[in-house]
Design an enzyme around this catalytic site. Structure first.
Site, PDB file in Angstrom:
ATOM      1  N   TRP A  27      -8.858   1.338  -2.878  1.00 17.70           N
ATOM      2  CA  TRP A  27      -8.594   0.502  -4.058  1.00 17.70           C
ATOM      3  C   TRP A  27      -8.689  -0.985  -3.701  1.00 17.70           C
ATOM      4  O   TRP A  27      -8.620  -1.837  -4.571  1.00 17.70           O
ATOM      5  CB  TRP A  27      -7.236   0.823  -4.685  1.00 17.70           C
ATOM      6  CG  TRP A  27      -6.109   0.892  -3.702  1.00 17.70           C
ATOM      7  CD1 TRP A  27      -5.268  -0.120  -3.347  1.00 17.70           C
ATOM      8  CD2 TRP A  27      -5.696   2.039  -2.959  1.00 17.70           C
ATOM      9  NE1 TRP A  27      -4.365   0.321  -2.423  1.00 17.70           N
ATOM     10  CE2 TRP A  27      -4.593   1.637  -2.174  1.00 17.70           C
ATOM     11  CE3 TRP A  27      -6.145   3.351  -2.886  1.00 17.70           C
ATOM     12  CZ2 TRP A  27      -3.947   2.533  -1.311  1.00 17.70           C
ATOM     13  CZ3 TRP A  27      -5.485   4.220  -2.022  1.00 17.70           C
ATOM     14  CH2 TRP A  27      -4.410   3.813  -1.252  1.00 17.70           C
ATOM     15  N   GLU A  40      -1.119   2.620  -7.422  1.00 17.30           N
ATOM     16  CA  GLU A  40       0.298   2.257  -7.478  1.00 17.30           C
ATOM     17  C   GLU A  40       1.157   3.427  -7.939  1.00 17.30           C
ATOM     18  O   GLU A  40       2.240   3.656  -7.414  1.00 17.30           O
ATOM     19  CB  GLU A  40       0.513   1.053  -8.405  1.00 17.30           C
ATOM     20  CG  GLU A  40       0.034  -0.269  -7.813  1.00 17.30           C
ATOM     21  CD  GLU A  40       0.745  -0.634  -6.508  1.00 17.30           C
ATOM     22  OE1 GLU A  40       1.919  -0.263  -6.333  1.00 17.30           O
ATOM     23  OE2 GLU A  40       0.104  -1.271  -5.657  1.00 17.30           O
ATOM     24  N   TYR A 121       8.729  -2.858 -10.113  1.00 19.27           N
ATOM     25  CA  TYR A 121       7.868  -3.008  -8.942  1.00 19.27           C
ATOM     26  C   TYR A 121       6.396  -2.781  -9.308  1.00 19.27           C
ATOM     27  O   TYR A 121       5.518  -3.583  -8.995  1.00 19.27           O
ATOM     28  CB  TYR A 121       8.291  -2.010  -7.842  1.00 19.27           C
ATOM     29  CG  TYR A 121       7.358  -2.051  -6.654  1.00 19.27           C
ATOM     30  CD1 TYR A 121       7.558  -2.958  -5.622  1.00 19.27           C
ATOM     31  CD2 TYR A 121       6.254  -1.202  -6.587  1.00 19.27           C
ATOM     32  CE1 TYR A 121       6.682  -3.030  -4.554  1.00 19.27           C
ATOM     33  CE2 TYR A 121       5.368  -1.266  -5.521  1.00 19.27           C
ATOM     34  CZ  TYR A 121       5.597  -2.173  -4.517  1.00 19.27           C
ATOM     35  OH  TYR A 121       4.723  -2.249  -3.468  1.00 19.27           O
ATOM     36  N   ASP A 139      10.503  -4.271  -3.247  1.00 20.73           N
ATOM     37  CA  ASP A 139      10.906  -2.887  -2.999  1.00 20.73           C
ATOM     38  C   ASP A 139      11.588  -2.842  -1.631  1.00 20.73           C
ATOM     39  O   ASP A 139      11.926  -3.901  -1.072  1.00 20.73           O
ATOM     40  CB  ASP A 139       9.698  -1.949  -3.051  1.00 20.73           C
ATOM     41  CG  ASP A 139       8.746  -2.166  -1.881  1.00 20.73           C
ATOM     42  OD1 ASP A 139       8.875  -3.202  -1.186  1.00 20.73           O
ATOM     43  OD2 ASP A 139       7.877  -1.309  -1.641  1.00 20.73           O
ATOM     44  N   CYS A 194       6.531  -4.791  10.185  1.00 20.72           N
ATOM     45  CA  CYS A 194       7.992  -4.915  10.086  1.00 20.72           C
ATOM     46  C   CYS A 194       8.558  -3.550   9.704  1.00 20.72           C
ATOM     47  O   CYS A 194       9.069  -3.334   8.611  1.00 20.72           O
ATOM     48  CB  CYS A 194       8.369  -5.984   9.057  1.00 20.72           C
ATOM     49  SG  CYS A 194      10.105  -6.446   9.188  1.00 20.72           S
TER      50      CYS A 194
HETATM   51 FE1  SF4 Z   1       9.993  -8.217  10.855  1.00 18.85          FE
HETATM   52 FE2  SF4 Z   1       9.980  -8.830  13.455  1.00 18.85          FE
HETATM   53 FE3  SF4 Z   1       8.283 -10.019  11.783  1.00 18.85          FE
HETATM   54 FE4  SF4 Z   1      10.878 -10.578  11.707  1.00 18.85          FE
HETATM   55  S1  SF4 Z   1       9.463 -10.974  13.397  1.00 18.85           S
HETATM   56  S2  SF4 Z   1       9.548 -10.205   9.949  1.00 18.85           S
HETATM   57  S3  SF4 Z   1      11.756  -8.574  12.139  1.00 18.85           S
HETATM   58  S4  SF4 Z   1       8.341  -7.845  12.319  1.00 18.85           S
END
Ligand code: SF4
Length: 340
Positions: A27, A40, A121, A139, A194
């Site tokens: 997409w 989505e 969202y 989210d 993250c």
């Molecule tokens: Fe997430 Fe680490 Fe980036 Fe901070 S530095 S936003 S904890 S991945």
């Protein structure tokens, strides 16, 4: 708060990273409003890697709003089979019908929210990605990133409370010139860098803005109270008779899995099986840990309700079954359980 005080630099870092690192999802490589909407809805409760083959298959059968709007509901549900949470398929079907009939068409997040299956969202995602409308998506992924970037140690009762608490910040740091890419960059960062466990801070494009990584407590954020795990036991039955298997058809007015077939619950048939089950299956749905025992029983003496049906074994592949039940039935048949 570095991401507020140095907002332009934060946005630029996210944009540069996303341009390089984004996954070539179908997409994105062939973007269109319709493909954005389908992706989505499919992604609401399903991981991207799981939904990819379903997305491709869906696009071949229903390539646009019109073809989806014109399709019979059985075909729509059949193409959703295996993804679970079938209310999404029904909503998407109704959305296509509504969208085709609408004039003018929805553009803003508020307008998209009027359509079935579209919450805050999803409306923000669609309107920002497809229409460049400046609304931030928020989210669990975005909450996690923002809580870590700002080292926010507040304790939230649940995800909904956390989403509300971070909405203002998400809007404040949104790149309003390019909101679609900014939102997708946040989703992508949450999905690939993250991470909930073991965030990959050493390769993170916004490491220099991250106040929790600087302190080393990023793994503990966000702080959201978890519901206690609930143990649930269900007894199901496997009853075959003259080349047919007894199944339960979930009523059309049921909130979940309406119209689908499943292995009957012993309790619904007034049965109380004992002894060794044919199979025992465990699965987790949100905070519930479900253990389902499947017992083989004879057909004699079973009193059916209007929701139970004998289905020829050779027709099992053509009916709509929820994902786990299809797997279990295939496994039981493969193990030779074709008779009482
Ligand atoms: Fe997430 Fe680490 Fe980036 Fe901070 S530095 S936003 S904890 S991945």
């Amino acid at each position: 708060m570095r991401i507020r005080s140095d907002r332009d630099a934060f946005q630029n870092a996210m944009a540069a990273w996303y341009a390089e690192a984004r996954r070539p999802l179908p997409w994105r490589t062939q973007p269109s409003l319709y493909r954005t909407v389908v992706s989505e809805l499919m992604a609401q409760q399903t991981q991207i890697k799981t939904m990819l083959p379903y997305f491709e298959r869906w696009m071949k059968r229903f390539p646009d709003f019109e073809s989806l709007a014109d399709a019979p509901s059985e075909a729509v549900l059949k193409h959703w089979e295996g993804l679970g949470y079938y209310s999404r398929a029904r909503n998407l079907h109704q959305l296509a019908k509504d969208y085709v009939a609408m004039d003018p068409k929805p553009v803003s997040a508020e307008e998209w929210r009027q359509l079935p299956g579209i919450g805050p969202y999803t409306s923000a995602a669609i309107s920002s990605i497809a229409h460049n409308h400046p609304t931030a998506v928020v989210d669990g992924n975005v909450v996690r990133i923002l809580a870590r970037l700002t080292n926010d140690e507040r304790v939230f009762k649940n995800n909904g409370e956390a989403v509300k608490a971070f909405t203002e910040l998400a809007e404040a740091v949104l790149n309003s010139e390019n909101p679609g890419d900014h939102n997708q960059s946040m989703m992508e960062l949450g999905a690939t860098v993250c991470l909930k466990q073991k965030p990959m801070c050493t390769v993170c494009p916004v490491f220099r803005f991250c106040e929790s990584a600087a302190r080393g407590n990023q793994d503990s954020l966000p702080k959201i109270q978890r519901k206690a795990t609930e143990q649930v036991e269900i007894e199901r039955v496997w009853i075959c008779h003259e080349g047919q298997v007894l199944l339960h058809r979930i009523p059309e007015d049921a909130k979940q899995l309406a119209g689908q077939y499943e292995l009957p619950k012993a309790f619904d048939l007034g049965l109380a099986p004992s002894g060794k089950p044919l199979a025992t299956k465990t699965r987790s749905i949100t905070h519930r840990r479900i253990r389902e025992k499947i017992f083989r029983l004879p057909a004699e003496g079973v009193t059916l309700t209007s929701e139970h049906q004998w289905v020829p074994i050779e027709a099992v592949e053509t009916i709509t079954l929820s994902g786990p039940h299809r797997r279990w039935i295939r496994e039981l048949l493969a193990n030779g359980n074709k008779s009482a």
